[in-house]
Design a protein around this motif. Structure first.
Motif, PDB file in Angstrom:
ATOM      1  N   ALA A  17       0.825  -1.203   0.000  1.00 21.79           N
ATOM      2  CA  ALA A  17       0.000   0.000   0.000  1.00 21.79           C
ATOM      3  C   ALA A  17       0.859   1.253   0.000  1.00 21.79           C
ATOM      4  O   ALA A  17       0.531   2.254  -0.643  1.00 21.79           O
ATOM      5  CB  ALA A  17      -0.923   0.002   1.219  1.00 21.79           C
ATOM      6  N   LEU A  18       1.987   1.197   0.706  1.00 18.84           N
ATOM      7  CA  LEU A  18       2.872   2.363   0.811  1.00 18.84           C
ATOM      8  C   LEU A  18       3.717   2.546  -0.441  1.00 18.84           C
ATOM      9  O   LEU A  18       3.900   3.669  -0.922  1.00 18.84           O
ATOM     10  CB  LEU A  18       3.779   2.200   2.033  1.00 18.84           C
ATOM     11  N   PHE A  19       4.235   1.439  -0.976  1.00 14.49           N
ATOM     12  CA  PHE A  19       5.115   1.496  -2.142  1.00 14.49           C
ATOM     13  C   PHE A  19       4.564   0.639  -3.291  1.00 14.49           C
ATOM     14  O   PHE A  19       3.755  -0.263  -3.071  1.00 14.49           O
ATOM     15  CB  PHE A  19       6.524   1.012  -1.785  1.00 14.49           C
ATOM     16  N   ASP A  20       5.038   0.930  -4.495  1.00 12.64           N
ATOM     17  CA  ASP A  20       4.657   0.153  -5.668  1.00 12.64           C
ATOM     18  C   ASP A  20       5.495  -1.127  -5.697  1.00 12.64           C
ATOM     19  O   ASP A  20       6.664  -1.108  -6.088  1.00 12.64           O
ATOM     20  CB  ASP A  20       4.900   0.981  -6.938  1.00 12.64           C
ATOM     21  N   ALA A  49       9.029   3.124  -5.788  1.00 14.41           N
ATOM     22  CA  ALA A  49       8.144   4.232  -6.160  1.00 14.41           C
ATOM     23  C   ALA A  49       6.939   4.281  -5.223  1.00 14.41           C
ATOM     24  O   ALA A  49       6.587   3.286  -4.592  1.00 14.41           O
ATOM     25  CB  ALA A  49       7.683   4.067  -7.604  1.00 14.41           C
ATOM     26  N   PRO A  50       6.284   5.441  -5.136  1.00 12.15           N
ATOM     27  CA  PRO A  50       5.106   5.564  -4.263  1.00 12.15           C
ATOM     28  C   PRO A  50       3.980   4.623  -4.658  1.00 12.15           C
ATOM     29  O   PRO A  50       3.723   4.375  -5.833  1.00 12.15           O
ATOM     30  CB  PRO A  50       4.690   7.030  -4.475  1.00 12.15           C
ATOM     31  N   GLY A  51       3.288   4.104  -3.643  1.00 15.93           N
ATOM     32  CA  GLY A  51       2.088   3.317  -3.838  1.00 15.93           C
ATOM     33  C   GLY A  51       0.854   4.154  -3.543  1.00 15.93           C
ATOM     34  O   GLY A  51       0.939   5.372  -3.341  1.00 15.93           O
ATOM     35  N   VAL A 290      -8.137   9.949  -7.806  1.00 22.77           N
ATOM     36  CA  VAL A 290      -7.602  10.107  -6.447  1.00 22.77           C
ATOM     37  C   VAL A 290      -7.348   8.726  -5.848  1.00 22.77           C
ATOM     38  O   VAL A 290      -8.015   7.753  -6.213  1.00 22.77           O
ATOM     39  CB  VAL A 290      -8.564  10.897  -5.520  1.00 22.77           C
ATOM     40  N   PRO A 291      -6.395   8.607  -4.929  1.00 26.85           N
ATOM     41  CA  PRO A 291      -6.205   7.328  -4.251  1.00 26.85           C
ATOM     42  C   PRO A 291      -7.494   6.902  -3.553  1.00 26.85           C
ATOM     43  O   PRO A 291      -8.146   7.724  -2.902  1.00 26.85           O
ATOM     44  CB  PRO A 291      -5.095   7.634  -3.237  1.00 26.85           C
ATOM     45  N   SER A 292      -7.866   5.634  -3.681  1.00 23.55           N
ATOM     46  CA  SER A 292      -9.169   5.189  -3.194  1.00 23.55           C
ATOM     47  C   SER A 292      -9.081   3.827  -2.508  1.00 23.55           C
ATOM     48  O   SER A 292      -8.281   2.970  -2.895  1.00 23.55           O
ATOM     49  CB  SER A 292     -10.168   5.092  -4.355  1.00 23.55           C
ATOM     50  N   GLY A 293      -9.938   3.656  -1.485  1.00 21.85           N
ATOM     51  CA  GLY A 293      -9.966   2.412  -0.742  1.00 21.85           C
ATOM     52  C   GLY A 293     -11.377   1.897  -0.564  1.00 21.85           C
ATOM     53  O   GLY A 293     -12.301   2.680  -0.307  1.00 21.85           O
ATOM     54  N   LYS A 294     -11.540   0.592  -0.697  1.00 19.03           N
ATOM     55  CA  LYS A 294     -12.860  -0.023  -0.534  1.00 19.03           C
ATOM     56  C   LYS A 294     -13.054  -0.501   0.897  1.00 19.03           C
ATOM     57  O   LYS A 294     -12.210  -1.211   1.455  1.00 19.03           O
ATOM     58  CB  LYS A 294     -13.030  -1.194  -1.494  1.00 19.03           C
ATOM     59  N   VAL A 295     -14.186  -0.114   1.477  1.00 19.87           N
ATOM     60  CA  VAL A 295     -14.573  -0.564   2.810  1.00 19.87           C
ATOM     61  C   VAL A 295     -15.428  -1.820   2.631  1.00 19.87           C
ATOM     62  O   VAL A 295     -16.572  -1.735   2.181  1.00 19.87           O
ATOM     63  CB  VAL A 295     -15.351   0.540   3.553  1.00 19.87           C
ATOM     64  N   LEU A 296     -14.865  -2.955   2.944  1.00 21.09           N
ATOM     65  CA  LEU A 296     -15.571  -4.223   2.769  1.00 21.09           C
ATOM     66  C   LEU A 296     -16.615  -4.397   3.873  1.00 21.09           C
ATOM     67  O   LEU A 296     -16.447  -3.915   4.989  1.00 21.09           O
ATOM     68  CB  LEU A 296     -14.585  -5.387   2.817  1.00 21.09           C
TER      69      LEU A 296
END
Length: 315
Positions: A17-20, A49-51, A290-296
């Motif tokens: 999640a932090l890095f690629d 690289a950034p994740g 935009v960076p996005s996250g799924k709430v399961l």
């Protein structure tokens, strides 16, 4: 003496999640641990690289400088061993991220260590790991989509955006909408306008973020930590959201009631460092900008059971 992290905002972030690390993960999946270990050792000095979570983490850590004290702590969590994770340590140092706590579990699940590190938010690209954390109810957790190809926020403020139902608030209203329809949903929300919505999986995180704002040396209206709600709700269901936030004692800078419109353009204009939603239909477009996250959903939740039924019916 043991360190007390309860007053801090503590983010647990996986290395992917932090890095690629997608090339490395593909290598692990296709050729196994030996090939992965050899590759990591060979590339040990090569900067990662950034994740997806990189700019969120970087911006949150900078709040410590603004507050002139530590109010945010980041814990990097990985199923790597210390040997294969050494490249991550080098990259943390080269990117000048003020991260001092790391958990390398050597192949064991990360979820048992959430409570040990007092994590408030866990971010990962492993959906099974995220599901375990969500089912444990120990903290907020999200599965991260791939990062936008050209996201690199120049805004010095931290900007976090949330969906409303099944994220900040319980899934009760979302379930009513999906099973009874829009009219029944709107009628119920209007009739219960003065009743606070029940807390959802990210409610405690929002409350902690609101408390963190109080430690920053600026009026709350000009805080370098900016919070937004971007929801498909519209009139007449909108007032219940605002009244719930008041009852929680939470200040949210921006709220967008879209009435079913796509969320991506609003999120891009807001410049979110991260957006949390429970539905792929919103996240697929949002994650492109935009960076996005799924709430399961919790495994045994009504919405999860409904989702499974819908998938079976469609197939």
């Amino acid at each position: 003496m043991a360190v007390d992290l309860s007053e801090l905002l503590v983010i647990g972030v996986s290395t992917r999640a932090l890095f690629d690390l997608e090339v490395e993960n593909d290598l692990f999946q296709s050729q196994g641990i030996a090939a992965f270990r050899a590759y990591q050792l060979e590339k040990e000095e090569e900067l990662l690289a950034p994740g997806t979570a990189f700019y969120l983490v970087k911006s949150l850590l900078e709040l410590n400088t603004i507050a002139n004290k530590k109010i945010v702590e980041v814990v990097v969590m990985s199923r790597n061993s210390a040997e294969t994770g050494f490249r991550v340590l080098n990259s943390i140092e080269q990117h000048q991220l003020d991260i001092t706590r790391v958990a390398f579990t050597g192949g064991e699940p990360l979820s048992p260590y959430i409570e040990a590190y007092d994590i408030d938010l866990f971010l990962s690209k492993d959906s099974a790991e995220v599901q375990r954390v969500i089912d444990s109810k120990k903290c907020a957790a999200a599965y991260l989509y791939a990062p936008p190809t050209d996201f690199n926020s120049k805004d010095t403020r931290v900007k976090i955006a949330f969906d409303a139902d099944a994220v900040l608030f319980s899934e009760e209203s979302e379930y009513r909408y999906k099973t009874e329809g829009l009219d029944a949903f709107q009628d119920y929300e209007k009739a219960h306008e003065n009743d606070a919505l029940n807390e959802g999986p990210f409610a405690k995180l929002l409350m902690k973020l609101s408390k963190i704002q109080e430690h920053l040396p600026t009026p709350i209206e000009y805080s370098p930590l900016r919070l937004a709600i971007v929801t498909a709700r519209s009139a007449p269901s909108h007032k219940r959201v605002i009244k719930t936030l008041r009852k929680w004692g939470v200040y949210v800078d921006e709220v967008y009631f879209l009435g079913g419109l796509a969320k991506d353009k609003v999120l891009e204009a807001f410049g979110a460092h991260i957006f949390f939603d429970d539905q792929d239909t919103h996240l697929e477009s949002a994650s492109l900008v935009v960076p996005s996250g799924k709430v399961l959903y919790e495994t045994d939740s009504p919405l999860n059971q409904l989702q499974k039924t819908t998938i079976i019916t469609k197939s």
